[in-house]
Design an enzyme around this catalytic site. Structure first.
Site, mmCIF file in Angstrom:
data_model
loop_
_atom_site.group_PDB
_atom_site.id
_atom_site.type_symbol
_atom_site.label_atom_id
_atom_site.label_comp_id
_atom_site.label_asym_id
_atom_site.label_seq_id
_atom_site.Cartn_x
_atom_site.Cartn_y
_atom_site.Cartn_z
ATOM 1 C CG ASP A 55 -2.016 -0.662 1.286
ATOM 2 O OD1 ASP A 55 -2.077 -1.544 0.192
ATOM 3 O OD2 ASP A 55 -2.764 -0.903 2.418
ATOM 4 C CG HIS A 59 -4.449 2.086 -0.596
ATOM 5 N ND1 HIS A 59 -5.427 1.984 -1.481
ATOM 6 C CD2 HIS A 59 -4.629 0.851 -0.055
ATOM 7 C CE1 HIS A 59 -5.987 1.045 -1.359
ATOM 8 N NE2 HIS A 59 -5.815 0.214 -0.299
HETATM 9 ZN ZN ZN Z 1 -4.330 -1.827 2.775
#
Ligand code: ZN
Length: 191
Positions: A55, A59
Site C-alpha cells: 500500500d 492509497h
Molecule cells: Zn491496505
C-alpha cells in the site's frame, strides 16, 4: 532454515480478492506450436491490490506519495517476523512485549497464514492491526510493516484509521504475506 523463503502468494485465475475488486484472470494468449506461435505469452488482469502487494501512502491519503516513490530500503534488509497470539487482532498490549526499535521492518505472522490462503473465499474475520496498535507502530518509528492478511486494517473495525495512522507516519505496508512456514525471528528481506 538455509536458503531463501518465498513469502508471496501465487497469482492465479479466481484467487481470493477484496470484495468489489475485479476478478483476477491469468490467461495464456499464445502457445508454442499453436497458430504458428514460437513462444508462450500470458496476459494478466487484476487490480494492484491483489495477492501479496504493498500500500502506497496515496492509497488512503489524497495527493500523497504513490508506489513509484517506494525507497528500496523499505523492502530490503533485516526484517523481524513476530508471531501474534491474540486470536482476533493485533493489539498495542501484545506489541509492547516485543521491544520494537526505530527503523525496524516488522512482519506479523498470525493465524491468518494457515487459513486465508487455503480458500478462494474472502473471510471477513481475518486478524488485523487495530488503530491503537497502528498508532503504537507509528510512535515506535518502524520503517515497514507486513501482515499475512488482505489488509492491515480490520474489515469491521475502522480499517481507514489503521491505514491512515501507518501511512501518515511514513510506514510502508506489505499485505498478503504467506508466513505459515516461517518461524518467528530475524531474516533478510528481499523485494
Ligand atoms: Zn491496505
Amino acid at each position: 532454515m538455509p536458503g531463501w523463503i518465498d513469502i508471496s502468494l501465487p497469482v492465479r485465475t479466481g484467487m481470493v480478492r477484496w470484495p468489489g475488486d475485479p476478478v483476477i484472470e491469468v490467461n495464456r494468449i499464445a502457445t508454442i506450436g499453436l497458430d504458428d506461435s514460437v513462444c508462450n505469452v500470458t496476459a494478466i488482469s487484476m487490480c494492484a491490490h491483489t495477492g501479496t502487494h504493498m500500500d502506497a501512502p496515496l492509497h488512503f491519503i489524497a495527493g500523497a506519495a504513490s508506489m513509484e516513490s517506494l525507497p528500496l530500503d523499505a523492502v530490503m534488509g533485516p526484517a523481524r517476523v513476530i508471531e501474534i497470539h491474540h486470536p482476533s487482532k493485533i493489539t498495542r498490549e501484545e506489541l509492547l512485549t516485543h521491544d520494537l526499535q526505530r527503523g525496524e521492518r516488522i512482519l506479523f505472522k498470525t493465524a491468518n497464514s494457515a487459513r486465508l490462503w487455503k480458500t478462494d473465499q474472502f473471510l471477513d474475520d481475518f486478524i488485523y492491526i487495530t488503530p491503537d496498535a497502528a498508532d503504537y507502530l507509528a510512535e515506535s518509528c518502524i520503517q515497514t510493516v507486513g501482515i499475512d492478511a488482505y489488509s492491515v486494517g480490520g474489515y469491521h473495525d475502522r480499517m481507514q484509521e489503521t491505514h491512515v495512522s501507518l501511512l501518515s507516519a511514513g510506514i510502508w505496508i506489505i499485505e498478503g504475506l504467506a508466513l505459515e512456514h516461517v518461524a518467528a525471528g530475524t531474516y533478510e528481506l528481499v523485494h
